[in-house]
Enzyme design. Structure first.
Site, PDB file in Angstrom:
ATOM      1  N   LEU A  49      11.237   3.277  -3.952  1.00 36.65           N
ATOM      2  CA  LEU A  49      11.886   2.830  -2.728  1.00 36.65           C
ATOM      3  C   LEU A  49      11.029   3.208  -1.524  1.00 36.65           C
ATOM      4  CD1 LEU A  49      15.594   3.883  -3.422  1.00 36.65           C
ATOM      5  CD2 LEU A  49      14.712   1.543  -3.249  1.00 36.65           C
ATOM      6  N   GLY A 189     -12.839  -3.438   9.733  1.00 37.45           N
ATOM      7  CA  GLY A 189     -12.609  -2.652  10.946  1.00 37.45           C
ATOM      8  C   GLY A 189     -11.299  -2.975  11.617  1.00 37.45           C
ATOM      9  N   GLY A 190     -10.279  -3.266  10.789  1.00 36.55           N
ATOM     10  CA  GLY A 190      -8.937  -3.455  11.325  1.00 36.55           C
ATOM     11  C   GLY A 190      -8.215  -2.129  11.435  1.00 36.55           C
ATOM     12  N   VAL A 191      -6.900  -2.174  11.568  1.00 37.82           N
ATOM     13  CA  VAL A 191      -6.109  -0.957  11.763  1.00 37.82           C
ATOM     14  C   VAL A 191      -6.293   0.024  10.608  1.00 37.82           C
ATOM     15  CG1 VAL A 191      -3.781  -0.033  12.001  1.00 37.82           C
ATOM     16  CG2 VAL A 191      -4.410  -2.132  13.201  1.00 37.82           C
ATOM     17  N   GLU A 211     -17.841  -4.448   9.477  1.00 35.98           N
ATOM     18  CA  GLU A 211     -16.882  -5.405  10.035  1.00 35.98           C
ATOM     19  C   GLU A 211     -17.506  -6.794  10.065  1.00 35.98           C
ATOM     20  OE1 GLU A 211     -14.240  -7.724  11.428  1.00 35.98           O
ATOM     21  OE2 GLU A 211     -13.657  -5.659  10.950  1.00 35.98           O
ATOM     22  N   GLY A 278      -7.845  -6.412   4.469  1.00 38.49           N
ATOM     23  CA  GLY A 278      -6.769  -7.404   4.511  1.00 38.49           C
ATOM     24  C   GLY A 278      -5.735  -7.275   3.418  1.00 38.49           C
ATOM     25  N   ASP A 319       6.700  -8.472   5.349  1.00 34.71           N
ATOM     26  CA  ASP A 319       5.310  -8.909   5.153  1.00 34.71           C
ATOM     27  C   ASP A 319       5.199 -10.216   4.380  1.00 34.71           C
ATOM     28  OD1 ASP A 319       4.608  -6.581   6.416  1.00 34.71           O
ATOM     29  OD2 ASP A 319       3.262  -5.863   4.846  1.00 34.71           O
ATOM     30  N   ALA A 327       5.716  -2.362   9.758  1.00 35.15           N
ATOM     31  CA  ALA A 327       6.982  -1.855   9.226  1.00 35.15           C
ATOM     32  C   ALA A 327       8.110  -2.012  10.234  1.00 35.15           C
ATOM     33  CB  ALA A 327       6.831  -0.388   8.822  1.00 35.15           C
ATOM     34  N   HIS A 452       7.545  15.494  34.982  1.00 35.17           N
ATOM     35  CA  HIS A 452       6.234  16.078  35.271  1.00 35.17           C
ATOM     36  C   HIS A 452       6.201  17.510  34.737  1.00 35.17           C
ATOM     37  CE1 HIS A 452       2.546  16.951  37.486  1.00 35.17           C
ATOM     38  NE2 HIS A 452       3.117  18.091  37.848  1.00 35.17           N
TER      39      HIS A 452
END
Length: 469
Positions: A49, A189-191, A211, A278, A319, A327, A452
């Site tokens: 899960l 070179g993605g996330v 990349e 990917g 997805d 997510a 602050h």
């Protein structure tokens, strides 16, 4: 206010009001929502899960990154007036154990929540037999019926089809590493690629990113990405752009990565190669062909604004329906799909701002349009900035490598994009989501009162920067 469903009884005797296939963020969110609306719900999951996010993605990767952030704090201790006698190092066994403990606690909590809501958790592979029937293959082979079905099977890492692909690790394997590699080549070179690059760099590896496109993180604001690239290069990460991997070979000690860059064949010698290039939808083996569910050219299930497929009574979310593959987007999609499925599609569609977070060091977070997207739409813009180096809390914490960029539509001065580079960026981007969804102007942001000293004050200062123009 709760929305209760009112569905006519079908001709056949049905077991469930709603069956959800897939126990990831979209799936379990849909199941929880359905149970909350009074439906009898079954959730089918073949693995653990929580899906990729909990078990092989968001949670374990961020757990690893937290460890390297602590190493960085130790290495910088002297600037905080702290002396210590030995350099910190990673204990791989403890790192893995902590990651597994975090996953276990969250997974057990999720399972308890589902059981408390009287959701039937069915372990096995769910396969659609017809519009209202699902078979399960696993511990118990069953034939189930449902008034409504939601497909939330998620996505998986795409496998590189190059010579020597058997030598290439995927992220799930990297999360059970036995040792830290001296040299690692990350493909993509993605996330995912830059987060792993941040971890391995922080753990002491020499990191090389290949990349294929002209720059990494190509969907993010280029000005912010360019600043980020300067920082990670300063930290030792090497980036090869416009580079296509051709093959991976083993010489018995190292892996030789062959890649093409601007027409020239080049090579890298490393002791680990990681694929971060990917993902693909999980639609094989779930029976979508049995009732003619349509998919797009990339294999993602086609849905309308209500998350309905082309087959009445069958919905899809997360997805498996395509971008943004996040997510937090899947949570929202799963909830909306369940509401629509159980309420005859009464939930009105609403465009929402989906934040994007990259948990590197420093972090990147964004919401709304990039400058390139705004220009592409012909929107006249104004931009406001505030550097973290002028922020009191950033100076106190020693995290001054950062900047915020706010983009407004200059005709109405409405905030249309916020982009942050710096530590805690992922924590404060939520304020930007409210600002964009609430159609705030830069003047309204500039007049807000923020606590602050906090890094969140950069939001107000960037808005004031726009008002001075």
């Amino acid at each position: 206010m709760k929305i209760y469903f009112d569905l006519k009884e079908a001709e056949m005797s049905e077991t469930y009001d709603l069956i959800v296939i897939g126990g990831g963020p979209a799936g379990y969110s849909a199941a929880i929502e359905g149970a909350g609306l009074g439906a009898k719900v079954a959730l089918i999951e073949s693995d653990s899960l929580g899906g990729t996010c909990l078990n092989r993605g968001c949670i374990p990767v961020k757990t690893f990154l937290e460890s390297t952030k602590i190493i960085k704090r130790f290495n910088d201790a002297e600037q905080y007036g702290i002396n210590y006698s030995s350099l910190p190092s990673l204990n791989i066994e403890n790192l893995i154990n902590r990651k597994n403990e975090v996953i276990s606690k969250l997974g057990n909590g999720l399972e308890s929540m589902l059981k408390n809501l009287k959701i039937d958790i069915i372990k096995g592979n769910g396969r659609i037999v017809s519009q209202n029937e699902i078979s399960t293959e696993g511990i118990n082979n069953q034939r189930l019926t449902a008034k409504r079905i939601i497909i939330a099977t998620g996505s998986s890492e795409s496998m590189l089809q190059v010579k020597g692909h058997k030598h290439i690790c995927v992220s799930s394997e990297a999360l059970d590493l036995k040792e830290i590699p001296r040299n690692i080549c990350i493909i993509g070179g993605g996330v995912v690629g830059v987060e792993f690059a941040s971890f391995y760099s922080g753990a002491g590896s020499n990191v090389y990113i290949l990349e294929a496109k002209s720059h990494i993180l190509n969907t993010e604001d280029k000005e912010i990405v360019d600043r980020f690239v300067k920082i990670i290069k300063r930290n030792g990460v090497v980036i090869y752009e416009d580079s296509l991997i051709k093959s991976v070979e083993s010489n018995g000690e190292d892996y030789i990565v062959m890649y093409e860059q601007q027409g020239k064949l080049k090579s890298l010698s490393v002791d680990m190669v990681l694929n971060a290039a990917g993902r693909i939808p999980n639609t094989k083996g779930i029976g979508i062909e049995n009732c003619g569910i349509k998919c797009d050219a990339n294999g993602y299930i086609c849905v309308d604004k209500d998350f309905k497929t082309n087959i009445p009574g069958i919905y899809a979310a997360g997805d498996v329906i395509g971008l943004p593959l996040l997510a937090h987007a899947a949570f929202d999609e799963g909830i909306a799909a369940a509401k629509n499925a159980l309420n005859k599609n009464v939930l009105p569609p609403r465009i929402k701002t989906i934040p994007r977070c990259i948990f590197t060091s420093p972090e990147i977070a964004s919401a709304g349009l990039t400058e390139e997207q705004a220009n592409g739409r012909g929107i006249k813009i104004k931009k406001g900035y505030c550097s973290f180096s002028s922020n009191g809390k950033a100076l106190i914490s020693g995290n001054t490598d950062g900047i915020i960029k706010i983009i407004v539509d200059s005709d109405v001065m409405q905030v249309i994009g916020v982009h942050i580079l710096g530590e805690t960026a992922t924590e404060i981007i939520g304020s930007a989501v409210y600002a964009i969804d609430g159609e705030f102007t830069s003047e309204e942001l500039s007049e807000s009162i923020l606590p602050h000293p906090t890094i969140s004050e950069v939001i107000k200062e960037a808005a004031k920067n726009i008002m001075k123009q």
